[in-house]
Enzyme design. Structure first.
Site, PDB file in Angstrom:
ATOM      1  N   CYS A 218       2.647  52.644  -0.266  1.00  9.47           N
ATOM      2  CA  CYS A 218       3.541  51.914  -0.955  1.00  9.47           C
ATOM      3  C   CYS A 218       2.966  51.183  -2.245  1.00  9.47           C
ATOM      4  O   CYS A 218       1.927  50.479  -1.823  1.00  9.47           O
ATOM      5  CB  CYS A 218       4.100  50.827   0.046  1.00  9.47           C
TER       6      CYS A 218
ATOM      7  N   LYS B 122       2.181   4.841   1.529  1.00  9.77           N
ATOM      8  CA  LYS B 122       2.171   5.262   2.947  1.00  9.77           C
ATOM      9  C   LYS B 122       1.462   6.789   2.802  1.00  9.77           C
ATOM     10  O   LYS B 122       2.428   7.524   2.453  1.00  9.77           O
ATOM     11  CB  LYS B 122       3.707   5.161   3.254  1.00  9.77           C
TER      12      LYS B 122
ATOM     13  N   TYR C 170      -7.212   1.757   6.061  1.00  3.32           N
ATOM     14  CA  TYR C 170      -6.420   0.459   5.546  1.00  3.32           C
ATOM     15  C   TYR C 170      -6.229  -0.482   6.672  1.00  3.32           C
ATOM     16  O   TYR C 170      -5.432  -1.514   6.519  1.00  3.32           O
ATOM     17  CB  TYR C 170      -4.986   1.027   5.119  1.00  3.32           C
TER      18      TYR C 170
ATOM     19  N   LYS D 276      10.509   4.030   2.725  1.00  5.28           N
ATOM     20  CA  LYS D 276      10.396   5.565   2.266  1.00  5.28           C
ATOM     21  C   LYS D 276      11.184   5.873   1.248  1.00  5.28           C
ATOM     22  O   LYS D 276      12.353   5.592   0.985  1.00  5.28           O
ATOM     23  CB  LYS D 276      10.871   6.361   3.656  1.00  5.28           C
TER      24      LYS D 276
ATOM     25  N   CYS E  69       9.158  51.332  -2.201  1.00  2.00           N
ATOM     26  CA  CYS E  69       8.816  53.056  -1.823  1.00  2.00           C
ATOM     27  C   CYS E  69       9.881  53.572  -0.996  1.00  2.00           C
ATOM     28  O   CYS E  69       9.859  54.728  -0.707  1.00  2.00           O
ATOM     29  CB  CYS E  69       7.402  52.967  -1.364  1.00  2.00           C
TER      30      CYS E  69
ATOM     31  N   ASP F 147       0.732  10.245   3.935  1.00  2.00           N
ATOM     32  CA  ASP F 147       1.259  11.127   4.940  1.00  2.00           C
ATOM     33  C   ASP F 147       0.089  12.237   5.389  1.00  2.00           C
ATOM     34  O   ASP F 147      -0.054  13.089   5.193  1.00  2.00           O
ATOM     35  CB  ASP F 147       2.183  12.177   3.999  1.00  2.00           C
TER      36      ASP F 147
ATOM     37  N   GLU G 232       0.910  -1.204   0.039  1.00  2.00           N
ATOM     38  CA  GLU G 232      -0.110   0.031   0.024  1.00  2.00           C
ATOM     39  C   GLU G 232       0.871   1.162   0.242  1.00  2.00           C
ATOM     40  O   GLU G 232       2.185   1.012   0.323  1.00  2.00           O
ATOM     41  CB  GLU G 232      -0.957   0.096   1.163  1.00  2.00           C
TER      42      GLU G 232
ATOM     43  N   CYS H 214      12.133  49.732   2.162  1.00  2.00           N
ATOM     44  CA  CYS H 214      11.330  48.986   1.248  1.00  2.00           C
ATOM     45  C   CYS H 214      11.916  49.067  -0.225  1.00  2.00           C
ATOM     46  O   CYS H 214      12.311  50.201  -0.620  1.00  2.00           O
ATOM     47  CB  CYS H 214       9.848  49.381   1.336  1.00  2.00           C
TER      48      CYS H 214
ATOM     49  N   CYS I  57       6.874  46.987   5.798  1.00  2.00           N
ATOM     50  CA  CYS I  57       7.111  48.431   5.088  1.00  2.00           C
ATOM     51  C   CYS I  57       5.812  49.065   5.958  1.00  2.00           C
ATOM     52  O   CYS I  57       4.758  48.695   5.510  1.00  2.00           O
ATOM     53  CB  CYS I  57       6.955  48.580   3.630  1.00  2.00           C
TER      54      CYS I  57
HETATM   55  S1  IVH Z   1      -0.367   0.198   8.589  1.00  4.54           S
HETATM   56  C1  IVH Z   1       1.013  -2.266  12.140  1.00  4.54           C
HETATM   57  N1  IVH Z   1      -0.711   1.286   6.312  1.00  4.54           N
HETATM   58  O1  IVH Z   1       2.242   4.968   9.124  1.00  4.54           O
HETATM   59  C2  IVH Z   1       0.609  -1.473  11.080  1.00  4.54           C
HETATM   60  N2  IVH Z   1       0.057   2.471   8.201  1.00  4.54           N
HETATM   61  O2  IVH Z   1       4.650   4.175  10.778  1.00  4.54           O
HETATM   62  C3  IVH Z   1       0.592   0.104  11.383  1.00  4.54           C
HETATM   63  N3  IVH Z   1       0.289   5.097   7.600  1.00  4.54           N
HETATM   64  O3  IVH Z   1       0.867   5.191  12.175  1.00  4.54           O
HETATM   65  C4  IVH Z   1       0.261   0.925  10.094  1.00  4.54           C
HETATM   66  N4  IVH Z   1      -0.245   5.087   5.430  1.00  4.54           N
HETATM   67  O4  IVH Z   1      -0.096   6.751  10.343  1.00  4.54           O
HETATM   68  C5  IVH Z   1      -0.298   1.683   7.747  1.00  4.54           C
HETATM   69  N5  IVH Z   1      -1.166   1.949   4.136  1.00  4.54           N
HETATM   70  C6  IVH Z   1      -0.572   2.576   5.504  1.00  4.54           C
HETATM   71  C7  IVH Z   1      -0.188   3.545   5.936  1.00  4.54           C
HETATM   72  C8  IVH Z   1       0.241   3.730   7.375  1.00  4.54           C
HETATM   73  C9  IVH Z   1       0.231   5.520   6.290  1.00  4.54           C
HETATM   74  C10 IVH Z   1       1.088   5.460   8.689  1.00  4.54           C
HETATM   75  C11 IVH Z   1       0.204   5.300   9.862  1.00  4.54           C
HETATM   76  C12 IVH Z   1       0.952   4.659  11.006  1.00  4.54           C
HETATM   77  C13 IVH Z   1       2.384   4.843  10.506  1.00  4.54           C
HETATM   78  C14 IVH Z   1       3.278   3.742  10.793  1.00  4.54           C
END
Ligand code: IVH
Length: 671
Positions: free
Chosen positions: A432, A116, A227, A314, A411, A118, A114, A408, A426
């Site tokens: 201005c 991740k 998720y 990451k 002006c 943010d 999946e 500035c 300013c």
């Molecule tokens: S699974 C044990 N799936 O990442 C499994 N986490 O470092 C725990 N996060 O606190 C989470 N996308 O905030 C999972 N597809 C995803 C995610 C995800 C973002 C974040 C989540 C979690 C952190 C874990």
């Protein structure tokens, strides 16, 4: 209405709204207009006010907010919210794969990959199919209960479809986020209101979930992806089944997940999404790899901090170095000075970067940046690239230390820096040029007076010709003034005049926002209008009275008192009042009498027999019609009374506007 029939109507309205909501958010189908949707919601709201005993915890009216939470209670998670171990290296992923294989004693297994997301991790409890609790991750063991705020997330069902065989209680896990376009728009509005820009969508989502006023949270348009599924009942056996189950329940699952047969397929997934993820409407910073089968997850178990059956990979924030060609200084509408790094153009994360904000003088001295230096530029979760450092090894020793400007650039006025503030200003707000033009631009913005026929170039011309020195001058512009401007012909001149005229109908909240008072963004303006109703009450309010309004703190209150105590500002308001702008809230959030005139625009002219002009205007807006003040191609009807001006009549005929009498109008209402 009898109680049972009120309940029946409420039930039906909720079902209808839930249906349209699901169609919209899950299936991307708008079966009805936003307006029709709002009418349903308002009807429900009204009934709930009359019959509070039928106000349900899953009512869609909760999505618009209305509640204030002073303190968010701490809640201990039933199942702890774990974190994941991270890696930036593909080699370490291979090692992870070997550990999993070994842990499972050579038995076959699969992964689910999946993205991740943010955002902010959240845990949501459903009981008997109804959303009963939402809790932030906190320290993983306990978090803050933010249920009312979570209810404003439109893609999150408040009630699941009851024809599924649901476990009595279960939790879903996911990520709350602010879509990038919502974030950019919010920042644009904040900058327009003279407020500091927010750093990134993640922090903003996190801060928003902890706001006291749920209606502000609602206006921030958060979204979420789910998720995870946790329950004491064994609902499913694999993560894949869980995700499909969530989806079937109407919960928002990102379609970006994939089942991978082995680690090489995982690598393909990683490579595919490295660039592709930048096209998604939200920020992602990596991927999450999970062993699919729950029984296998259980056998692999946990280390002290994180599961052995999952890991996150990451993506490295893209960074590069380029030469700093120079520093320019921008003067904003409020006089705030922003230093900008002018860079030798460079490709970064799919776009060409030429400029980056340096924020303020402190940031420049912290970096000890010099013109001619090679600087590191990074584009991470943030949207605006930032200069993260200087390549000191590559520095030419002849480069001069940078002196911050003292005057500035526009002006020439000496800059000031308020105590405790990082930004230089300013102070010449009335003389201005970029400040004056900036205020006019803010005034006509679509969230303010919405004069879309007036662009940046026209404002500059009007200012340079001395025709418009402040926003009130806009309302004194004559046909010939505009016609004489470069690029203006008959029609464009008329459009602009009509646009200016129509802006006089803009509601008080828009006018208040348009004034450009520091820290008074659109939402704050709406709060103030709701609390005070008109400008005179607002102008005479003291600090204490202002601070009594929800979400209005010392900073905003002081800024308001400052603004209104300035004689120039008071004169400007008087001037705008005389031009006919709205300085009081006439019809606050009322339920419409009917939708008979929906989508139709009206202009009225002359004197009427059975009602006053005001009554007629009110009838138009109360029945869903839009009131415009000047004849243009956008007008559907001209309601003609006695003694109406011949010029208006002539123009209406020319533009084929329907000219109707008072009687015709009343008939229109009846139909
Ligand atoms: S699974 C044990 N799936 O990442 C499994 N986490 O470092 C725990 N996060 O606190 C989470 N996308 O905030 C999972 N597809 C995803 C995610 C995800 C973002 C974040 C989540 C979690 C952190 C874990």
């Amino acid at each position: 209405m009898s109680k049972p029939s009120a309940k029946q109507e409420i039930d039906q309205l909720i079902e209808k709204i839930e249906y349209y909501n699901e169609q919209y958010y899950q299936n991307s189908i708008s079966e009805i207009s936003d307006y029709e949707f709002d009418v349903l919601l308002k009807k429900l709201e009204k009934l709930e006010q009359e019959y509070p005993e039928f106000r349900y915890s899953y009512s869609p009216t909760l999505r618009v907010g209305g509640s204030i939470t002073k303190n968010f209670p701490t809640f201990v998670h039933k199942y702890p919210m774990l974190s994941l171990s991270n890696t930036y290296s593909e080699q370490e992923l291979q090692d992870f794969d070997k550990r999993v294989a070994k842990g499972l004693g050579g038995e076959p297994f699969e992964y689910i990959c999946e993205l991740k997301f943010d955002g902010v991790a959240i845990s949501i409890t459903y009981e008997n199919g109804i959303l009963t609790r939402a809790v932030t991750r906190g320290d993983g063991t306990k978090g803050d209960e933010i249920t009312n705020n979570a209810r404003t997330i439109k893609s999150l069902p408040l009630r699941l479809k009851d024809h599924f065989n649901l476990p009595q209680i279960f939790e879903v896990r996911g990520e709350v986020f602010m879509p990038r376009d919502v974030f950019l728009k919010l920042n644009e509005e904040r900058i327009a209101a003279g407020e500091a820009a927010l750093a990134n969508p993640r922090n903003t989502a996190s801060g928003t979930l902890k706001m006291q006023d749920a209606s502000i949270v609602a206006s921030r348009q958060l979204d979420c992806f789910l998720y995870g599924l946790l329950s004491d009942d064994d609902i499913v056996e694999t993560h894949e089944e869980a995700v499909l189950w969530l989806e079937k329940m109407g919960l928002n699952v990102s379609p970006t997940w994939k089942k991978c047969a082995d680690i090489s397929e995982v690598m393909d997934y990683i490579h595919y999404w490295e660039k592709e993820r930048l096209k998604l409407p939200l920020d992602t910073d990596g991927i999450v790899i999970k062993v699919n089968r729950y029984a296998q997850q259980k056998r692999l178990g946990f280390t002290a901090k994180s599961p052995r059956w999952a890991i996150s990979y990451k993506y490295k924030a893209e960074n590069t170095s380029t030469r700093l060609l120079g520093i320019t200084y921008q003067v904003g509408r409020t006089g705030a000075i922003t230093p900008v790094a002018e860079l030798e153009p460079i490709q970064l994360a799919g776009t060409t970067v030429k400029r980056a904000s340096l924020h303020n003088a402190n940031e420049i001295s912290r970096l000890d940046i010099r013109v001619g230096d090679f600087v590191f530029v990074e584009k991470g979760g943030e949207i605006i690239p930032k200069v993260t450092g200087v390549d000191l090894e590559a520095r030419d020793p002849a480069l001069q230390k940078l002196e911050y400007i003292s005057h500035c650039p526009e002006c020439g006025t000496a800059l000031v820096r308020k105590e405790g503030e990082a930004v230089h200003y300013c102070p010449n707000s009335l003389g201005c040029p970029p400040q004056i033009k900036g205020r006019i631009q803010h005034f006509i913005h679509r969230n303010a007076m919405d004069i879309d026929s007036l662009g940046e170039r026209t404002i500059a011309m009007l200012y340079e010709k001395g025709l418009v020195k402040n926003v009130a001058d806009l309302y004194r512009l004559k046909y010939d003034d505009i016609y004489a401007l470069e690029g203006f012909k008959e029609q464009s001149t008329r459009n602009l005049l009509d646009g200016i005229e129509a802006s006089k109908n803009m509601p008080f909240a828009n006018v208040l926002f348009a004034l450009g008072i520091r820290y008074v963004g659109k939402t704050v303006a709406e709060k103030l209008v709701f609390a005070f109703g008109n400008i005179d009450r607002l102008m005479t309010a003291g600090l204490a009275e202002l601070c009594d309004v929800p979400e209005i703190g010392d900073r905003i209150a002081e800024s308001l008192v400052d603004f209104f105590s300035d004689g120039e500002n008071r004169a400007l308001i008087e001037d705008l009042k005389n031009s006919g702008l709205q300085f009081s809230a006439s019809q606050m959030q009322k339920v419409l009498d009917s939708e008979a005139l929906q989508g139709k625009s009206f202009v009225i002219s002359g004197v009427f027999k059975t009602m006053s002009r005001e009554e007629l205007q009110k009838k138009i807006t109360d029945n869903g019609g839009k009131l415009l003040s000047g004849i243009s191609g956008n007008v559907n009807y001209l309601v003609a009374g006695e003694n109406m001006g011949p010029a208006k009549l002539e123009k209406a005929k020319k533009l084929n506007v329907n000219i109707i009498s008072e009687e015709d109008f009343l008939n229109l209402l009846k139909n």
